[in-house]
Write an enzyme that holds these catalytic residues in place. Structure first.
Site, PDB file in Angstrom:
ATOM      1  N   PRO A   1      -4.811 -10.475 -10.067  1.00 45.58           N
ATOM      2  CA  PRO A   1      -4.549  -9.077  -9.428  1.00 45.58           C
ATOM      3  C   PRO A   1      -3.593  -8.879  -8.017  1.00 45.58           C
ATOM      4  O   PRO A   1      -4.061 -10.194  -6.945  1.00 45.58           O
ATOM      5  CB  PRO A   1      -6.399  -8.397  -8.604  1.00 45.58           C
ATOM      6  CG  PRO A   1      -6.254 -10.159  -9.033  1.00 45.58           C
ATOM      7  CD  PRO A   1      -5.667 -11.328 -10.082  1.00 45.58           C
ATOM      8  N   GLU A   2      -3.155  -8.108  -8.215  1.00 40.77           N
ATOM      9  CA  GLU A   2      -2.155  -8.233  -7.277  1.00 40.77           C
ATOM     10  C   GLU A   2      -2.453  -6.860  -6.714  1.00 40.77           C
ATOM     11  O   GLU A   2      -3.144  -5.924  -6.598  1.00 40.77           O
ATOM     12  CB  GLU A   2      -0.151  -8.261  -7.318  1.00 40.77           C
ATOM     13  CG  GLU A   2      -0.109  -9.829  -8.110  1.00 40.77           C
ATOM     14  CD  GLU A   2       1.269  -9.486  -8.631  1.00 40.77           C
ATOM     15  OE1 GLU A   2       2.326  -9.172  -8.138  1.00 40.77           O
ATOM     16  OE2 GLU A   2       1.486 -10.458  -9.544  1.00 40.77           O
TER      17      GLU A   2
END
Length: 286
Positions: A2-3
């Site tokens: 997750p960015e």
DNA sequence: ACCACTACCTGCATGC
DNA sequence: TGCATGCAGGTAGTGG
């Protein structure tokens, strides 16, 4: 992985399904998931009971749930494999369920923090006067933040004696960019990941930032990137941006601009993907 | 002061 | 078949 776009998708889910509910009970199933809460799991659960959740916020890859009628927040970081899921009470526990939060209403759902690798976690902190959990005061604003200071970012690049991908992953310079979106933005900007930042011109910095914002907004529009199914939104659904990646994970496949096979290079105990023709290596420093 | 490297953690793919 | 190895990688802390 997750960015920023993936975390924002989760934040929006929490805003819809968790905001304005009150906590009856929290349960920590793995102490490592609350290790950033220095007072320990019992303190974490005790202080959460009876509290009202405000509107979820985000900076970079961090998100937090403000607790109304106080100056505290529940801070969350998903690490590499963390998930925040809104599940029916009767749904069986996930294999890697770490924290469960129950609510006082009759909606029939609970909030679950699930994390295979336990790099992520939850913790409770006081907010700074700006409304930011105090432990993330060193995290820079992200490129989708209207108050992101582009000029300060450029000056920081010029001042640093490092290379561009390291700088993009330095969350104190610009936040929200991880390995995937760094490679994607550099491919779009035709910049090699080892180019020194000290020589960046203002137009080059501005162009790179435009590509970072573009790729993040495009990912956000399709629910984020789900490269290995570990990333899901609060309803357990994957995003579709992995189909649109131009560099990351495409070793040996033709560059979508020039047809040259994309290369993968070991880098900082991970990988960098790039087109050797579009993204020329900088001349070696003498 | 600044920069770079590594430990942390688990599951899966690959190789012998 | 089973065991060992490598890889995924964000962050904080350490070492140079």
């Amino acid at each position: 992985m997750p960015e920023l776009p993936e975390v924002e998708v989760v934040r929006r889910g929490l805003e819809r399904w968790v905001a304005h509910r009150s906590v009856t009970d929290a349960e920590v199933l793995h102490p490592r998931a609350v290790r950033r809460h220095l007072a320990g799991p019992d303190d974490f659960t005790q202080r959460l009971k009876g509290r009202h959740i405000g509107t979820p916020s985000r900076r970079g890859k961090y998100l937090w749930l403000p607790l109304e009628e106080s100056n505290e927040s529940v801070l969350a970081h998903l690490g590499m494999s963390g998930q925040l899921l809104v599940q029916p009470h009767e749904a069986p526990d996930e294999k890697h369920l770490r924290v469960r939060i129950r609510f006082a209403d009759a909606l029939g759902t609970e909030l679950r923090f699930v994390d295979q690798r336990t790099f992520g976690g939850l913790s409770l902190h006081d907010n700074t006067p700006e409304g930011l959990p105090d432990v993330i005061a060193h995290i820079s604003r992200d490129p989708l933040d209207p108050l992101f200071d582009e000029d300060a970012f450029h000056r920081a690049l010029r001042r640093k004696r490092t290379t561009i991908k390291r700088a993009l992953l330095d969350q104190s310079l610009i936040s929200g960019v991880g390995n995937i979106y760094a490679d994607e933005a550099l491919w779009r900007a035709r910049i090699h990941y080892e180019r020194p930042t000290a020589g960046f011109t203002r137009p080059r910095t501005a162009d790179l930032l435009t590509h970072i914002r573009d790729v993040m907004n495009e990912a956000l529009a399709v629910g984020g990137t789900s490269f290995d199914s570990l990333y899901v939104n609060v309803n357990g659904e994957s995003g579709y941006f992995d189909r649109s990646l131009d560099a990351y994970g495409r070793e040996g496949l033709p560059c979508r601009r020039c047809g040259t096979p994309i290369r993968r290079r070991p880098w900082m105990n991970r990988s960098s993907y790039f087109c050797p023709k579009c993204q020329r290596a900088p001349r070696a420093a003498s």
